[in-house]
Design a protein around this motif. Structure first.
Motif, PDB file in Angstrom:
ATOM      1  N   ASP A  46      22.731  26.228  45.726  1.00 21.96           N
ATOM      2  CA  ASP A  46      23.467  27.208  44.917  1.00 21.96           C
ATOM      3  C   ASP A  46      24.064  26.550  43.681  1.00 21.96           C
ATOM      4  N   ASN A  47      24.656  25.385  43.869  1.00 23.58           N
ATOM      5  CA  ASN A  47      25.296  24.676  42.773  1.00 23.58           C
ATOM      6  C   ASN A  47      24.279  24.298  41.702  1.00 23.58           C
ATOM      7  N   ALA A  78      15.893  33.113  37.212  1.00 24.39           N
ATOM      8  CA  ALA A  78      17.022  33.487  38.074  1.00 24.39           C
ATOM      9  C   ALA A  78      16.531  34.224  39.318  1.00 24.39           C
ATOM     10  N   ALA A  79      15.520  35.082  39.141  1.00 25.80           N
ATOM     11  CA  ALA A  79      14.973  35.831  40.284  1.00 25.80           C
ATOM     12  C   ALA A  79      14.294  34.886  41.272  1.00 25.80           C
ATOM     13  N   PHE A  80      13.523  33.925  40.752  1.00 28.25           N
ATOM     14  CA  PHE A  80      12.866  32.954  41.634  1.00 28.25           C
ATOM     15  C   PHE A  80      13.904  32.058  42.316  1.00 28.25           C
ATOM     16  N   GLY A  81      14.939  31.674  41.569  1.00 33.09           N
ATOM     17  CA  GLY A  81      15.996  30.847  42.149  1.00 33.09           C
ATOM     18  C   GLY A  81      16.695  31.548  43.300  1.00 33.09           C
ATOM     19  N   GLN A  82      16.963  32.843  43.128  1.00 30.77           N
ATOM     20  CA  GLN A  82      17.605  33.609  44.203  1.00 30.77           C
ATOM     21  C   GLN A  82      16.702  33.707  45.423  1.00 30.77           C
ATOM     22  N   GLN A 141      21.553  27.696  35.155  1.00 27.08           N
ATOM     23  CA  GLN A 141      21.725  28.934  34.391  1.00 27.08           C
ATOM     24  C   GLN A 141      22.728  28.740  33.248  1.00 27.08           C
ATOM     25  N   LYS A 142      23.788  27.963  33.504  1.00 26.95           N
ATOM     26  CA  LYS A 142      24.806  27.726  32.479  1.00 26.95           C
ATOM     27  C   LYS A 142      24.275  26.855  31.335  1.00 26.95           C
ATOM     28  N   ASP A 185      17.078  19.580  27.471  1.00 30.65           N
ATOM     29  CA  ASP A 185      17.249  18.252  28.055  1.00 30.65           C
ATOM     30  C   ASP A 185      18.084  18.311  29.327  1.00 30.65           C
ATOM     31  N   SER A 186      19.167  19.094  29.283  1.00 32.53           N
ATOM     32  CA  SER A 186      20.024  19.236  30.469  1.00 32.53           C
ATOM     33  C   SER A 186      19.273  19.899  31.611  1.00 32.53           C
ATOM     34  N   VAL A 187      18.510  20.942  31.266  1.00 33.53           N
ATOM     35  CA  VAL A 187      17.734  21.645  32.290  1.00 33.53           C
ATOM     36  C   VAL A 187      16.696  20.717  32.909  1.00 33.53           C
ATOM     37  N   ASP A 188      16.036  19.914  32.069  1.00 37.54           N
ATOM     38  CA  ASP A 188      15.022  18.977  32.577  1.00 37.54           C
ATOM     39  C   ASP A 188      15.625  18.018  33.600  1.00 37.54           C
ATOM     40  N   ILE A 189      16.801  17.495  33.275  1.00 37.72           N
ATOM     41  CA  ILE A 189      17.472  16.552  34.183  1.00 37.72           C
ATOM     42  C   ILE A 189      17.862  17.246  35.481  1.00 37.72           C
ATOM     43  N   LEU A 190      18.425  18.466  35.367  1.00 38.55           N
ATOM     44  CA  LEU A 190      18.867  19.200  36.543  1.00 38.55           C
ATOM     45  C   LEU A 190      17.685  19.592  37.438  1.00 38.55           C
TER      46      LEU A 190
END
Length: 288
Positions: A152-153, A129-133, A159-160, A166-171
């Motif tokens: 942002d989206n 989250a810190a790196f994303g910000q 994060q959600k 698997d979802s994170v990998d795709i995103l």
């Protein structure tokens, strides 16, 4: 013919000769400023010696960047090989305020992007989250907010879905592809190319340090030995851009690293201990 006329003719003749000599000299300089070169991957390229115009070389730069192996797949392999998550190997978030130029922001964005992927893969969501910000902040500071409005989206959705790998990998894959696409569409690819350089040097730094620090690093030695393509592509990109004063010292520092990695079929413990500090020094120079 009078003496004065003779003097004037002599003067004009000398002036014409001097002018011709200057023009020939300048013409020679212009021709010498361009040369045909063959990059490390066998591609022909026309470069201006001492001058780097990323707009003119955009197609070659984007084509080279597209050859980089996936950074996300590298992190997957690190995890599968039993490598640990070591936060101290990532780029300190305290360095962001010191990134004042576009070049520093571009290099930093690539480095933080790899660290973001690394943190997400190991489910260190607080660090991710810190790196994303920081990536969002860099986007705004670099004046790219209007061009990368989807960021942002993407971060919110990741994060959600943090607990669903698997979802994170795709995103993550979609985010990287969209960022690359957006930046490669820019007329001037300099930010895009510097970000790619920063990202891949950070990937090499983290993977080589993890191998050096591991108690049992047999699998990691095999993994870093398979980074020849990444290093060769990085070297080719730096070679294309070596006319830029920012890039030239990075290019020169990578030369012996690239040579050692390409010449050794397998990176053993001794070679790892030789290369890891050199890669670390190169990485630290990007942000000094």
């Amino acid at each position: 013919i009078t003496k004065i006329q003779l003097i004037m003719k002599t003067f004009l003749f000398k002036a014409v000769c001097i002018s011709a000599a200057v023009l020939i000299s300048l013409s020679g300089c212009n021709n010498a400023s361009k040369k045909k070169m063959t990059t490390s991957d066998g591609k022909d390229a026309i470069v201006e010696v001492g001058v780097f115009d990323p707009v003119k070389m955009k197609d070659q730069i984007v084509e080279t960047i597209n050859k980089f192996p996936s950074e996300k797949e590298l992190v997957d392999l690190l995890n599968d090989a039993g490598a640990s998550y070591i936060y101290d190997l990532t780029l300190s978030t305290d360095l962001y305020p010191k990134m004042l130029t576009q070049n520093q922001l571009a290099l930093g964005s690539g480095m933080y992007l790899f660290d973001w992927i690394y943190s997400l893969n190991y489910k260190r969501n607080d660090k991710a989250a810190a790196f994303g910000q920081l990536l969002i902040d860099i986007r705004e500071k670099a004046g790219l907010k209007d061009k990368l409005t989807f960021n942002d989206n993407f971060y919110d959705r990741i994060q959600k879905n943090a607990e669903n790998k698997d979802s994170v990998d795709i995103l993550v894959t979609n985010a990287i592809n969209k960022i690359s696409q957006k930046l490669s569409e820019e007329e001037n690819p300099l930010f895009y190319s510097l970000a790619a350089i920063g990202m891949n040097i950070e990937a090499l730094h983290v993977s080589f340090q993890l191998a050096a620090l591991a108690t049992d690093n047999s699998k990691l030695l095999d993994l870093i030995s398979r980074q020849k393509e990444r290093v060769a592509t990085l070297y080719s990109l730096l070679e294309l851009m070596s006319g830029d004063e920012t890039i030239k010292p990075i290019y020169e520092d990578l030369k012996p690293i690239n040579q050692a990695i390409q010449e050794n079929e397998f990176i053993n413990a001794d070679k790892l201990n030789e290369l890891a500090p050199k890669i670390e020094a190169l990485r630290n120079k990007l942000i000094s």
